[in-house]
Design a protein around this motif. Structure first.
Motif, PDB file in Angstrom:
ATOM      1  N   GLU A  62      13.805   6.627  -2.549  1.00 35.97           N
ATOM      2  CA  GLU A  62      13.351   7.468  -3.654  1.00 35.97           C
ATOM      3  C   GLU A  62      13.703   8.926  -3.401  1.00 35.97           C
ATOM      4  N   ASN A  63      13.507   9.378  -2.181  1.00 32.81           N
ATOM      5  CA  ASN A  63      13.841  10.757  -1.814  1.00 32.81           C
ATOM      6  C   ASN A  63      15.355  10.978  -1.818  1.00 32.81           C
ATOM      7  N   PHE A  64      16.095   9.998  -1.319  1.00 32.54           N
ATOM      8  CA  PHE A  64      17.554  10.111  -1.240  1.00 32.54           C
ATOM      9  C   PHE A  64      18.183  10.209  -2.627  1.00 32.54           C
ATOM     10  N   LEU A  65      17.691   9.417  -3.575  1.00 35.39           N
ATOM     11  CA  LEU A  65      18.282   9.371  -4.910  1.00 35.39           C
ATOM     12  C   LEU A  65      17.541  10.232  -5.932  1.00 35.39           C
ATOM     13  N   ASP A  66      16.374  10.743  -5.547  1.00 36.58           N
ATOM     14  CA  ASP A  66      15.563  11.593  -6.435  1.00 36.58           C
ATOM     15  C   ASP A  66      15.217  10.880  -7.736  1.00 36.58           C
ATOM     16  N   ILE A  67      14.909   9.582  -7.631  1.00 35.16           N
ATOM     17  CA  ILE A  67      14.450   8.800  -8.787  1.00 35.16           C
ATOM     18  C   ILE A  67      13.241   7.971  -8.354  1.00 35.16           C
ATOM     19  N   PRO A  68      12.391   7.570  -9.282  1.00 38.21           N
ATOM     20  CA  PRO A  68      11.279   6.696  -8.908  1.00 38.21           C
ATOM     21  C   PRO A  68      11.783   5.299  -8.559  1.00 38.21           C
ATOM     22  N   ILE A  69      11.246   4.718  -7.500  1.00 42.39           N
ATOM     23  CA  ILE A  69      11.507   3.322  -7.164  1.00 42.39           C
ATOM     24  C   ILE A  69      10.226   2.565  -7.512  1.00 42.39           C
ATOM     25  N   ILE A 125      14.062  10.101   6.906  1.00 44.29           N
ATOM     26  CA  ILE A 125      13.173   8.951   6.824  1.00 44.29           C
ATOM     27  C   ILE A 125      11.790   9.475   6.449  1.00 44.29           C
ATOM     28  N   ILE A 126      11.398   9.224   5.209  1.00 43.15           N
ATOM     29  CA  ILE A 126      10.130   9.757   4.710  1.00 43.15           C
ATOM     30  C   ILE A 126       8.962   9.071   5.418  1.00 43.15           C
ATOM     31  N   GLY A 127       8.091   9.909   5.984  1.00 45.83           N
ATOM     32  CA  GLY A 127       6.974   9.386   6.761  1.00 45.83           C
ATOM     33  C   GLY A 127       7.196   9.559   8.246  1.00 45.83           C
ATOM     34  N   GLY A 174       8.670   1.248   8.796  1.00 45.23           N
ATOM     35  CA  GLY A 174       7.514   1.161   7.903  1.00 45.23           C
ATOM     36  C   GLY A 174       7.617   0.160   6.782  1.00 45.23           C
ATOM     37  N   GLY A 175       8.437  -0.863   6.952  1.00 41.98           N
ATOM     38  CA  GLY A 175       8.505  -1.934   5.966  1.00 41.98           C
ATOM     39  C   GLY A 175       9.005  -1.483   4.608  1.00 41.98           C
ATOM     40  N   PRO A 176       8.733  -2.275   3.556  1.00 43.46           N
ATOM     41  CA  PRO A 176       9.242  -1.935   2.219  1.00 43.46           C
ATOM     42  C   PRO A 176       8.700  -0.617   1.689  1.00 43.46           C
ATOM     43  N   GLU A 177       7.464  -0.260   2.098  1.00 49.44           N
ATOM     44  CA  GLU A 177       6.892   0.994   1.598  1.00 49.44           C
ATOM     45  C   GLU A 177       7.717   2.198   2.034  1.00 49.44           C
ATOM     46  N   MET A 178       8.058   2.265   3.331  1.00 51.43           N
ATOM     47  CA  MET A 178       8.834   3.399   3.822  1.00 51.43           C
ATOM     48  C   MET A 178      10.263   3.346   3.302  1.00 51.43           C
ATOM     49  N   SER A 179      10.790   2.148   3.104  1.00 55.47           N
ATOM     50  CA  SER A 179      12.131   2.011   2.516  1.00 55.47           C
ATOM     51  C   SER A 179      12.144   2.560   1.098  1.00 55.47           C
ATOM     52  N   MET A 180      11.125   2.220   0.312  1.00 55.32           N
ATOM     53  CA  MET A 180      11.043   2.711  -1.065  1.00 55.32           C
ATOM     54  C   MET A 180      10.925   4.232  -1.094  1.00 55.32           C
ATOM     55  N   ASP A 181      10.063   4.778  -0.245  1.00 54.12           N
ATOM     56  CA  ASP A 181       9.874   6.231  -0.206  1.00 54.12           C
ATOM     57  C   ASP A 181      11.162   6.941   0.206  1.00 54.12           C
ATOM     58  N   THR A 182      11.860   6.384   1.187  1.00 56.58           N
ATOM     59  CA  THR A 182      13.081   7.018   1.691  1.00 56.58           C
ATOM     60  C   THR A 182      14.207   6.955   0.670  1.00 56.58           C
ATOM     61  N   LYS A 228       0.857  -1.172   0.000  1.00 56.42           N
ATOM     62  CA  LYS A 228       0.000   0.000   0.000  1.00 56.42           C
ATOM     63  C   LYS A 228       0.899   1.230   0.000  1.00 56.42           C
ATOM     64  N   ARG A 229       0.939   1.888  -1.114  1.00 55.10           N
ATOM     65  CA  ARG A 229       1.858   3.018  -1.264  1.00 55.10           C
ATOM     66  C   ARG A 229       1.249   4.048  -2.196  1.00 55.10           C
ATOM     67  N   GLU A 230       1.343   5.318  -1.810  1.00 55.26           N
ATOM     68  CA  GLU A 230       0.851   6.391  -2.662  1.00 55.26           C
ATOM     69  C   GLU A 230       1.642   6.429  -3.964  1.00 55.26           C
ATOM     70  N   LYS A 231       0.968   6.806  -5.044  1.00 56.08           N
ATOM     71  CA  LYS A 231       1.641   6.902  -6.325  1.00 56.08           C
ATOM     72  C   LYS A 231       2.773   7.909  -6.258  1.00 56.08           C
ATOM     73  N   SER A 232       3.926   7.530  -6.751  1.00 56.63           N
ATOM     74  CA  SER A 232       5.102   8.381  -6.676  1.00 56.63           C
ATOM     75  C   SER A 232       4.969   9.597  -7.582  1.00 56.63           C
ATOM     76  N   GLU A 233       5.354  10.756  -7.047  1.00 55.38           N
ATOM     77  CA  GLU A 233       5.362  11.966  -7.864  1.00 55.38           C
ATOM     78  C   GLU A 233       6.479  11.929  -8.903  1.00 55.38           C
ATOM     79  N   LYS A 234       7.441  11.028  -8.704  1.00 53.56           N
ATOM     80  CA  LYS A 234       8.577  10.950  -9.612  1.00 53.56           C
ATOM     81  C   LYS A 234       8.307  10.016 -10.799  1.00 53.56           C
ATOM     82  N   ARG A 235       7.157   9.341 -10.788  1.00 51.56           N
ATOM     83  CA  ARG A 235       6.783   8.469 -11.890  1.00 51.56           C
ATOM     84  C   ARG A 235       5.349   8.828 -12.287  1.00 51.56           C
TER      85      ARG A 235
END
Length: 310
Positions: free
Chosen positions: A142-149, A116-118, A132-140, A52-59
């Motif tokens: 994504e923010n660190f590298l400024d690319i869509p995960i 840590i995003i969130g 926050g599991g894989p969702e928070m890992s992906m968001d974090t 369960k993850r919000e759609k990325s603004e980077k994709r």
């Protein structure tokens, strides 16, 4: 005759879509037949875990595999413990570009300090999984590298030795003589079974490079598994491989998406380029962190953005 041609066509079809592709998503291995197909689909069904993850603004638009668009995957190596979600001690970002026929593999040191995003505060990047599991890992990440995960793949590191054993062991080129826990890993070409591969991948303090050396060894093992899996010509091991994958891997990729990746991206796995994050150690509040400069982050971001064609 027509029946034989149909069977041959079916064999060729599964030759294209089965094998250790489930590990890095881009490498196929030779296998066919109903038994292999059933083992494969059962494994994927076990592995599939939507998030369960919000759609990325980077994709802005979802990746279309049929159009061979570049995509990214976050690999999380997690030590799962009873009563504890664990931490992602291994974080590897893969970007796959079929037009350049290449994969870029970036290991992110677990002690990297970032937001840590969130949560709204800075901490070690691997703590995102515990929070926050894989969702928070992906968001974090994504923010660190400024690319869509786009996708994640979580590997149980305790079970990784089962995967190595399933492919019959791996051969890697060790660049440093190492001794740990009664095991000796001499410099040069060495062959490892699952237990030794797990020990080798976790060496940290015995290597003057610390976490960077550990990341190098983890990438070596992943590539070794891919190489062995892709070279298998016998069907005898595929049941064990699929079982090991199903027991130890979780991903939000579906079976059909994996099939599409293998169909449209398989040549990319032949050229894997390894990238490294550099930074300086710093103690903040009695906790040691790796501080990555803005210049270093920008360098990595630009390289990965270029590979993702964004």
């Amino acid at each position: 005759m027509r029946s034989e041609q149909k069977q041959t066509k079916k064999k060729r079809k599964w030759l294209r879509i089965t094998g250790i592709v489930l590990l890095l998503l881009v490498v196929g291995a030779g296998a066919y037949g109903f038994t292999v197909y059933k083992s494969l689909t059962d494994a994927v069904s076990t592995m599939h875990q939507p998030i369960k993850r919000e759609k990325s603004e980077k994709r802005i638009e979802e990746v279309t595999f049929a159009q061979q668009e570049p995509f990214s995957v976050l690999m999380l190596g997690v030590d799962e413990r009873d009563g504890d979600k664990g931490r992602s001690d291994t974080m590897i970002v893969l970007t796959v570009n079929p037009n350049e026929n290449s994969v870029k593999m970036l290991s992110i040191p677990r002690d990297t300090r970032t937001e840590i995003i969130g949560k709204g505060f800075d901490d070690k990047i691997n703590h995102a999984y515990a929070f926050g599991g894989p969702e928070m890992s992906m968001d974090t990440v994504e923010n660190f590298l400024d690319i869509p995960i786009d996708y994640y793949m979580q590997i149980n590191m305790e079970g990784f030795e089962d995967i190595v054993d399933a492919v019959g062991g791996i051969t890697i080129n060790n660049d440093m003589d190492l001794k740990v826990e009664g095991a000796h890993f001499p410099k040069g070409e060495i062959t490892l079974n699952g237990a030794k591969a797990l020990t080798y991948s976790r060496i940290r303090y015995e290597d003057p490079r610390g976490d960077f050396g550990r990341q190098l060894r983890q990438r070596q093992i992943i590539q070794g598994v891919i190489s062995e899996g892709a070279s298998l010509s016998s069907l005898t091991r595929f049941g064990g491989i699929f079982e090991a994958l199903g027991d130890n891997i979780k991903t939000n990729l579906t079976f059909n998406e994996m099939v599409d990746i293998q169909k449209h991206y398989k040549n990319a796995g032949k050229n894997i380029q390894q990238l490294t994050v550099t930074g300086n150690g710093q103690t903040i509040g009695k906790v040691w962190y790796l501080i990555v400069s803005d210049e270093e982050k920008l360098r990595l971001q630009n390289e990965l953005k270029g590979h993702l064609a964004i």
